[in-house]
Design a protein around this motif. Structure first.
Motif, mmCIF file in Angstrom:
data_model
loop_
_atom_site.group_PDB
_atom_site.id
_atom_site.type_symbol
_atom_site.label_atom_id
_atom_site.label_comp_id
_atom_site.label_asym_id
_atom_site.label_seq_id
_atom_site.Cartn_x
_atom_site.Cartn_y
_atom_site.Cartn_z
ATOM 1 N N GLY A 89 0.825 -1.196 0.000
ATOM 2 C CA GLY A 89 0.000 0.000 0.000
ATOM 3 C C GLY A 89 0.857 1.242 0.000
ATOM 4 O O GLY A 89 2.076 1.189 0.132
ATOM 5 N N VAL A 90 0.183 2.360 -0.145
ATOM 6 C CA VAL A 90 0.848 3.655 -0.154
ATOM 7 C C VAL A 90 0.641 4.290 1.221
ATOM 8 O O VAL A 90 -0.490 4.518 1.644
ATOM 9 C CB VAL A 90 0.278 4.565 -1.263
ATOM 10 C CG1 VAL A 90 0.953 5.914 -1.256
ATOM 11 C CG2 VAL A 90 0.433 3.904 -2.623
ATOM 12 N N GLY A 91 1.753 4.551 1.912
ATOM 13 C CA GLY A 91 1.703 5.124 3.245
ATOM 14 C C GLY A 91 1.783 6.640 3.238
ATOM 15 O O GLY A 91 1.738 7.296 2.195
ATOM 16 N N GLU A 92 1.935 7.188 4.431
ATOM 17 C CA GLU A 92 1.948 8.643 4.615
ATOM 18 C C GLU A 92 3.030 9.335 3.787
ATOM 19 O O GLU A 92 2.774 10.324 3.103
ATOM 20 C CB GLU A 92 2.159 8.951 6.103
ATOM 21 C CG GLU A 92 2.235 10.426 6.424
ATOM 22 C CD GLU A 92 2.527 10.669 7.889
ATOM 23 O OE1 GLU A 92 3.278 11.609 8.180
ATOM 24 O OE2 GLU A 92 2.010 9.926 8.755
ATOM 25 N N LYS A 93 4.244 8.822 3.836
ATOM 26 C CA LYS A 93 5.361 9.452 3.120
ATOM 27 C C LYS A 93 5.131 9.436 1.607
ATOM 28 O O LYS A 93 5.350 10.429 0.919
ATOM 29 C CB LYS A 93 6.665 8.736 3.470
ATOM 30 C CG LYS A 93 7.881 9.297 2.778
ATOM 31 C CD LYS A 93 9.140 8.543 3.176
ATOM 32 C CE LYS A 93 10.334 9.004 2.400
ATOM 33 N NZ LYS A 93 11.527 8.221 2.711
ATOM 34 N N GLU A 94 4.678 8.300 1.100
ATOM 35 C CA GLU A 94 4.448 8.173 -0.346
ATOM 36 C C GLU A 94 3.283 9.041 -0.806
ATOM 37 O O GLU A 94 3.345 9.674 -1.862
ATOM 38 C CB GLU A 94 4.188 6.700 -0.708
ATOM 39 C CG GLU A 94 5.371 5.791 -0.454
ATOM 40 C CD GLU A 94 5.534 5.384 1.010
ATOM 41 O OE1 GLU A 94 6.675 5.111 1.414
ATOM 42 O OE2 GLU A 94 4.523 5.331 1.754
ATOM 43 N N PHE A 115 -3.253 13.059 6.209
ATOM 44 C CA PHE A 115 -3.212 11.642 5.857
ATOM 45 C C PHE A 115 -4.015 10.816 6.854
ATOM 46 O O PHE A 115 -4.715 9.873 6.461
ATOM 47 C CB PHE A 115 -1.765 11.135 5.764
ATOM 48 C CG PHE A 115 -1.676 9.722 5.278
ATOM 49 C CD1 PHE A 115 -1.924 9.414 3.949
ATOM 50 C CD2 PHE A 115 -1.352 8.691 6.147
ATOM 51 C CE1 PHE A 115 -1.860 8.104 3.488
ATOM 52 C CE2 PHE A 115 -1.283 7.376 5.701
ATOM 53 C CZ PHE A 115 -1.534 7.083 4.362
ATOM 54 N N GLN A 116 -3.943 11.174 8.135
ATOM 55 C CA GLN A 116 -4.738 10.462 9.139
ATOM 56 C C GLN A 116 -6.227 10.595 8.838
ATOM 57 O O GLN A 116 -6.986 9.635 8.976
ATOM 58 C CB GLN A 116 -4.432 10.987 10.539
ATOM 59 C CG GLN A 116 -3.091 10.542 11.068
ATOM 60 C CD GLN A 116 -2.749 11.152 12.413
ATOM 61 O OE1 GLN A 116 -3.494 11.978 12.954
ATOM 62 N NE2 GLN A 116 -1.606 10.770 12.953
ATOM 63 N N CYS A 119 -7.038 8.337 5.871
ATOM 64 C CA CYS A 119 -7.082 6.939 6.316
ATOM 65 C C CYS A 119 -8.346 6.650 7.121
ATOM 66 O O CYS A 119 -8.958 5.585 6.956
ATOM 67 C CB CYS A 119 -5.843 6.610 7.144
ATOM 68 S SG CYS A 119 -4.343 6.519 6.154
ATOM 69 N N SER A 126 -4.060 2.120 7.584
ATOM 70 C CA SER A 126 -2.815 2.854 7.818
ATOM 71 C C SER A 126 -2.057 3.109 6.520
ATOM 72 O O SER A 126 -1.118 3.895 6.489
ATOM 73 C CB SER A 126 -1.916 2.086 8.792
ATOM 74 O OG SER A 126 -1.608 0.818 8.261
ATOM 75 N N ALA A 127 -2.457 2.427 5.449
ATOM 76 C CA ALA A 127 -1.888 2.629 4.113
ATOM 77 C C ALA A 127 -3.016 2.408 3.114
ATOM 78 O O ALA A 127 -3.977 1.691 3.398
ATOM 79 C CB ALA A 127 -0.741 1.658 3.856
ATOM 80 N N ASP A 129 -4.592 0.972 -0.253
ATOM 81 C CA ASP A 129 -4.433 -0.030 -1.303
ATOM 82 C C ASP A 129 -4.840 0.604 -2.636
ATOM 83 O O ASP A 129 -5.317 1.739 -2.683
ATOM 84 C CB ASP A 129 -5.244 -1.291 -0.996
ATOM 85 C CG ASP A 129 -6.741 -1.040 -0.880
ATOM 86 O OD1 ASP A 129 -7.221 0.075 -1.178
ATOM 87 O OD2 ASP A 129 -7.454 -1.989 -0.491
#
Length: 163
Positions: A89-94, A115-116, A119, A126-127, A129
């Motif tokens: 998945g793509v997280g906060e940084k990405e 981002f929170q 989500c 948390s990431a 998809d």
């Protein structure tokens, strides 16, 4: 009087495409946002792309076929995934890199809050998809991060290094 033969109009000078530099892997890319900064906190995370910057250029008959919007969304997602593929998945940084492409100009801590919220709206993940990312990119509402096809094309080129 006989009509005068017309000569074709002069074409404007070609602009250099792909002349922007791609940022280093750490932090968001150093690219100009596709739209002006948005003052509204609700729209600050992923402001709309505006007119998409299509420029009205005609496609050359010898140029390869342009990828579809769905293919561009997948290419951007895959380029953002840390492993470089669709396995995660793509997280906060990405997603911060993606948000900067769409015009987000806040700090890292401001992005963490945004981002929170994204989500939370996506069901407490948390990431993100691929299906969730694709919905965000296609959502023009306050909770989405709508991106014009031309903007996705530019992101895909910069993220993959194919100018």
């Amino acid at each position: 009087a006989a009509p005068r033969p017309m000569s074709p109009p002069a074409s404007p000078p070609a602009s250099p495409l792909g002349s922007s530099e791609v940022a280093a892997a750490s932090g968001p890319p150093a690219v100009a946002p596709a739209s002006p900064a948005v003052a509204s906190p609700a729209a600050a995370a992923c402001p709309a792309a505006g007119d998409g910057g299509s420029g009205g250029a005609a496609a050359s008959s010898s140029a390869p076929a342009e990828p579809s919007r769905a293919e561009l969304v997948r290419t951007v997602f895959d380029a953002l995934v840390p492993s470089g593929g669709s396995g995660g998945g793509v997280g906060e940084k990405e997603m911060w890199r993606f948000a900067v492409f769409t015009g987000f100009d806040g700090t890292a801590s401001e992005w963490a809050e945004e981002f929170q919220m994204i989500c939370k709206d996506a069901g407490g993940v948390s990431a993100l998809d691929f299906p969730t990312f694709a919905r965000l990119v296609d959502d023009g509402g306050d909770g989405g991060c709508f991106s014009e096809t031309a903007e996705l094309r530019s992101m895909a080129a910069q993220l993959t290094g194919r100018q």
